[in-house]
Design a protein around this motif. Structure first.
Motif, PDB file in Angstrom:
ATOM      1  N   TRP A 142     -10.683  47.776  39.537  1.00  0.00           N
ATOM      2  CA  TRP A 142     -10.887  49.205  39.292  1.00  0.00           C
ATOM      3  C   TRP A 142     -11.544  49.425  37.932  1.00  0.00           C
ATOM      4  CZ3 TRP A 142      -9.879  53.931  41.822  1.00  0.00           C
ATOM      5  CH2 TRP A 142      -9.523  53.781  43.160  1.00  0.00           C
ATOM      6  N   TYR A 143     -11.111  48.681  36.937  1.00  0.00           N
ATOM      7  CA  TYR A 143     -11.687  48.833  35.605  1.00  0.00           C
ATOM      8  C   TYR A 143     -13.190  48.558  35.626  1.00  0.00           C
ATOM      9  CZ  TYR A 143     -12.221  48.228  30.525  1.00  0.00           C
ATOM     10  OH  TYR A 143     -12.617  48.349  29.213  1.00  0.00           O
ATOM     11  N   GLU A 144     -13.598  47.494  36.298  1.00  0.00           N
ATOM     12  CA  GLU A 144     -14.997  47.071  36.236  1.00  0.00           C
ATOM     13  C   GLU A 144     -15.896  47.745  37.253  1.00  0.00           C
ATOM     14  OE1 GLU A 144     -14.840  42.835  36.644  1.00  0.00           O
ATOM     15  OE2 GLU A 144     -14.354  42.511  34.527  1.00  0.00           O
ATOM     16  N   ASN A 145     -15.330  48.167  38.413  1.00  0.00           N
ATOM     17  CA  ASN A 145     -16.181  48.625  39.507  1.00  0.00           C
ATOM     18  C   ASN A 145     -15.935  50.054  39.989  1.00  0.00           C
ATOM     19  OD1 ASN A 145     -17.375  45.949  39.795  1.00  0.00           O
ATOM     20  ND2 ASN A 145     -15.400  45.333  40.673  1.00  0.00           N
ATOM     21  N   LYS A 146     -14.784  50.638  39.661  1.00  0.00           N
ATOM     22  CA  LYS A 146     -14.451  51.923  40.264  1.00  0.00           C
ATOM     23  C   LYS A 146     -14.103  53.002  39.259  1.00  0.00           C
ATOM     24  CE  LYS A 146     -12.897  49.494  44.377  1.00  0.00           C
ATOM     25  NZ  LYS A 146     -11.787  49.135  45.281  1.00  0.00           N
ATOM     26  N   THR A 153     -11.695  56.262  26.541  1.00  0.00           N
ATOM     27  CA  THR A 153     -11.271  55.588  25.316  1.00  0.00           C
ATOM     28  C   THR A 153     -10.325  56.428  24.462  1.00  0.00           C
ATOM     29  OG1 THR A 153     -13.289  56.375  24.225  1.00  0.00           O
ATOM     30  CG2 THR A 153     -13.343  54.161  25.203  1.00  0.00           C
ATOM     31  N   ALA A 154     -10.188  57.701  24.767  1.00  0.00           N
ATOM     32  CA  ALA A 154      -9.249  58.545  24.017  1.00  0.00           C
ATOM     33  C   ALA A 154      -7.801  58.212  24.346  1.00  0.00           C
ATOM     34  CB  ALA A 154      -9.524  60.024  24.308  1.00  0.00           C
ATOM     35  N   TYR A 155      -7.607  57.438  25.414  1.00  0.00           N
ATOM     36  CA  TYR A 155      -6.250  57.157  25.887  1.00  0.00           C
ATOM     37  C   TYR A 155      -6.014  55.650  25.958  1.00  0.00           C
ATOM     38  CZ  TYR A 155      -7.372  61.860  27.406  1.00  0.00           C
ATOM     39  OH  TYR A 155      -7.806  63.170  27.436  1.00  0.00           O
ATOM     40  N   ASP A 156      -4.791  55.240  25.715  1.00  0.00           N
ATOM     41  CA  ASP A 156      -4.451  53.821  25.798  1.00  0.00           C
ATOM     42  C   ASP A 156      -4.528  53.342  27.243  1.00  0.00           C
ATOM     43  OD1 ASP A 156      -4.064  53.867  23.121  1.00  0.00           O
ATOM     44  OD2 ASP A 156      -1.963  53.280  23.154  1.00  0.00           O
ATOM     45  N   PHE A 157      -4.730  52.037  27.377  1.00  0.00           N
ATOM     46  CA  PHE A 157      -4.939  51.415  28.681  1.00  0.00           C
ATOM     47  C   PHE A 157      -3.815  50.432  28.971  1.00  0.00           C
ATOM     48  CE2 PHE A 157      -7.561  47.897  30.894  1.00  0.00           C
ATOM     49  CZ  PHE A 157      -7.267  48.390  32.157  1.00  0.00           C
ATOM     50  N   TRP A 158      -3.228  50.558  30.151  1.00  0.00           N
ATOM     51  CA  TRP A 158      -2.228  49.604  30.662  1.00  0.00           C
ATOM     52  C   TRP A 158      -2.953  48.759  31.709  1.00  0.00           C
ATOM     53  CZ3 TRP A 158       2.669  51.437  33.848  1.00  0.00           C
ATOM     54  CH2 TRP A 158       3.443  50.322  34.196  1.00  0.00           C
ATOM     55  N   TYR A 159      -3.101  47.476  31.415  1.00  0.00           N
ATOM     56  CA  TYR A 159      -3.980  46.603  32.196  1.00  0.00           C
ATOM     57  C   TYR A 159      -3.178  45.699  33.119  1.00  0.00           C
ATOM     58  CZ  TYR A 159      -7.910  43.297  32.946  1.00  0.00           C
ATOM     59  OH  TYR A 159      -8.898  42.506  33.480  1.00  0.00           O
ATOM     60  N   ASP A 168      -7.947  39.765  29.491  1.00  0.00           N
ATOM     61  CA  ASP A 168      -9.351  39.597  29.129  1.00  0.00           C
ATOM     62  C   ASP A 168     -10.003  40.916  28.746  1.00  0.00           C
ATOM     63  OD1 ASP A 168      -9.416  40.780  31.616  1.00  0.00           O
ATOM     64  OD2 ASP A 168     -10.287  39.057  32.653  1.00  0.00           O
ATOM     65  N   LYS A 169      -9.205  41.962  28.572  1.00  0.00           N
ATOM     66  CA  LYS A 169      -9.704  43.254  28.109  1.00  0.00           C
ATOM     67  C   LYS A 169      -8.716  43.825  27.109  1.00  0.00           C
ATOM     68  CE  LYS A 169     -12.021  44.053  32.515  1.00  0.00           C
ATOM     69  NZ  LYS A 169     -13.275  43.460  31.994  1.00  0.00           N
ATOM     70  N   SER A 170      -9.207  44.625  26.209  1.00  0.00           N
ATOM     71  CA  SER A 170      -8.345  45.253  25.222  1.00  0.00           C
ATOM     72  C   SER A 170      -7.411  46.247  25.904  1.00  0.00           C
ATOM     73  CB  SER A 170      -9.191  45.968  24.167  1.00  0.00           C
ATOM     74  OG  SER A 170      -8.384  46.630  23.232  1.00  0.00           O
ATOM     75  N   TYR A 202       1.570  45.831  23.079  1.00  0.00           N
ATOM     76  CA  TYR A 202       0.996  45.381  21.819  1.00  0.00           C
ATOM     77  C   TYR A 202       1.117  46.421  20.711  1.00  0.00           C
ATOM     78  CZ  TYR A 202      -0.901  41.690  24.731  1.00  0.00           C
ATOM     79  OH  TYR A 202      -1.027  40.626  25.601  1.00  0.00           O
ATOM     80  N   LYS A 203       1.778  47.526  21.010  1.00  0.00           N
ATOM     81  CA  LYS A 203       2.064  48.553  20.008  1.00  0.00           C
ATOM     82  C   LYS A 203       3.540  48.906  20.100  1.00  0.00           C
ATOM     83  CE  LYS A 203      -2.495  50.831  20.360  1.00  0.00           C
ATOM     84  NZ  LYS A 203      -3.183  52.139  20.608  1.00  0.00           N
TER      85      LYS A 203
END
Length: 353
Positions: A142-146, A153-159, A168-170, A202-203
Motif C-alpha cells: 500500500w505504501y509503494e503502490n496504493k 508526511t504531517a503524520y507519523d507512520f505505523w509500518y 526498510d522505511k522510516s 521509535y518514539k
C-alpha cells in the motif's frame, strides 16, 4: 530508542494483561472498531482491553480498520473513532488502518491512489483537530503502490513490515511480526489469526502525548507512572531465587516454578510496576519479584543467603516482610534495631539476611 509493544483486536480473545506486562510490553495498540460509525462495528473487546491495559500500567493507543470508499464514509469513520474515545485518555496515537486484507475494497472496484490518500488525510485532520495525536498504518504494498506517502508526511507512520530484521522505511512504529509470521507474546494465546502481532515504537509517544496535553491529558502530565518503592535491584545483579515464573519460552508464562534448591541467575531486564518485574538470564529462568529473591551473589543448596535490604511499602508489616524472605519478624527486629515490631514506616530500609 525502541519500545516494545503489541496490537490486539477481538480475534485475540481473552488476554492476561498482567503476563503481557511482566513479559516487557510497554504499550498496546487496540482495535477500536471497523468502518463507519455503526455500533455493531465497534470492536467487542475494545473496552475490556482498555481496562486490562490501564489496570496493569500498559500505555495504549487505538486504531480503526478502514472500509471507506469515499469521503462521506471517511468522515463517518472519523466520527466512529471519536465516539469510541469519548471520556478516555489514550497515551499512544490514534490510527487509521489502511489496507484491504479481506478484499472488501477490491470486490467493489477498489479506490484510487488519491482517494485512499485523501481518506487518510481526512481522518487524521479531523482527529487532530479534536486534540488527538494521529498516525496512519499501511503495509509495503500500500505504501509503494496504493498511496501517496509524500502527502502524508504531517503524520507519523505505523509500518507493517513483518518477518524482517529491520524496517526498510522510516516509521514511528514498526509492526515487526504478525501472527502468521510467528508473532507471539506471553499472555496472548494463539487464536484464529495465528498468534499476536508485535511492534517496536521509535518514539516515546506516551511522554510526548502527556507532556503536550493531547488525547485528553493535561499538559505536563507525568510521562511515566510512579515507580514502585520496593524495587531493590538493578540489571546485572546476580540474585538467588526460591521461586520464579515461567519465561516466554515455556508453555505457561504465568506458572510459578518452585525449584528443589535455590537457583542463581543474573537480572537481565526490569519492568517497573509489573507483578514480577525481574527477568533472569534473558528468560532461561524466568520472571520473579522481590519476595522470590533470597539474596545477591552465588548461593548454592542450603547456604545462608547474602544480605539485602527491603524498602517498606504502604500496607507492609514486619511479619509480612519476614514471611517473604523466609525468616521471622523477631530476627528482622533484632538486626535492624527495631524496638517495636508493630511500628515500621513507608520508605524505611529493612536489612534482610
Amino acid at each position: 530508542m525502541s519500545i516494545r509493544g503489541i496490537d490486539l483486536s477481538y480475534h485475540n480473545g481473552t488476554v492476561d494483561f498482567a503476563a503481557v506486562k511482566a513479559a516487557g510490553a510497554q504499550f498496546a495498540m487496540l482495535r477500536a472498531g471497523v468502518g463507519s460509525d455503526i455500533a455493531s462495528q465497534d470492536d467487542k473487546k475494545f473496552v475490556e482491553y482498555i481496562t486490562g491495559c490501564e489496570t496493569n500500567g500498559i500505555e495504549w493507543g487505538a486504531y480503526l480498520y478502514s472500509y471507506a470508499m469515499n469521503m462521506d464514509e471517511a468522515d463517518s469513520e472519523a466520527n466512529h473513532m471519536l465516539r469510541l474515545l469519548q471520556g478516555r485518555k489514550p497515551s499512544y496515537p490514534i490510527v487509521i488502518d489502511m489496507e484491504d486484507a479481506d478484499g472488501y475494497k477490491a470486490k467493489r472496484g477498489g479506490i484510487s491512489r488519491q482517494m485512499a490518500t485523501d481518506i487518510i488525510k481526512h481522518f487524521c485532520q479531523k482527529l487532530e483537530s479534536a486534540g488527538y495525536y494521529v498516525m496512519w498504518y499501511a503495509n509495503k504494498d500500500w505504501y509503494e503502490n496504493k498511496l501517496y506517502p509524500g502527502q502524508l508526511t504531517a503524520y507519523d507512520f505505523w509500518y507493517a513490515r513483518p518477518d524482517k530484521s529491520a524496517p526498510d522505511k522510516s516509521c514511528g512504529i514498526w509492526q515487526n511480526e504478525i501472527g502468521e509470521t510467528g508473532g507471539h507474546w506471553p499472555g496472548v494465546k494463539n487464536n484464529a489469526v495465528g498468534g499476536c502481532d508485535t511492534n517496536i515504537a521509535y518514539k516515546d509517544y506516551a511522554a510526548m502525548i502527556k507532556s503536550a496535553g493531547l488525547n485528553g491529558w493535561v499538559a505536563g502530565s507525568s510521562p511515566t507512572p510512579p515507580q514502585p518503592t520496593g524495587t531493590q535491584y538493578s540489571v546485572g545483579d546476580v540474585v538467588t531465587v526460591s521461586s520464579y515464573y515461567a519465561s516466554s519460552t515455556e508453555t505457561d508464562s504465568n506458572k510459578a516454578v518452585i525449584p528443589s534448591e535455590w537457583k542463581t541467575g543474573t537480572i537481565t531486564r526490569i519492568v517497573e510496576g509489573a507483578r514480577n518485574p525481574y527477568l533472569l538470564n534473558n528468560g532461561n529462568l524466568g520472571w520473579c519479584n522481590d519476595g522470590d529473591i533470597r539474596g545477591r551473589g552465588s548461593i548454592t543448596g542450603g547456604s545462608t543467603p547474602q544480605s539485602v535490604t527491603y524498602t517498606v511499602q504502604s500496607g507492609d508489616t514486619l511479619s509480612g516482610i519476614a514471611a517473604k524472605y523466609g525468616t521471622s519478624y523477631q530476627h528482622l527486629a533484632s538486626i535492624n534495631g527495631i524496638s517495636n515490631p508493630d511500628k515500621i514506616y513507608v520508605g524505611q530500609k529493612i536489612k534482610i539476611k
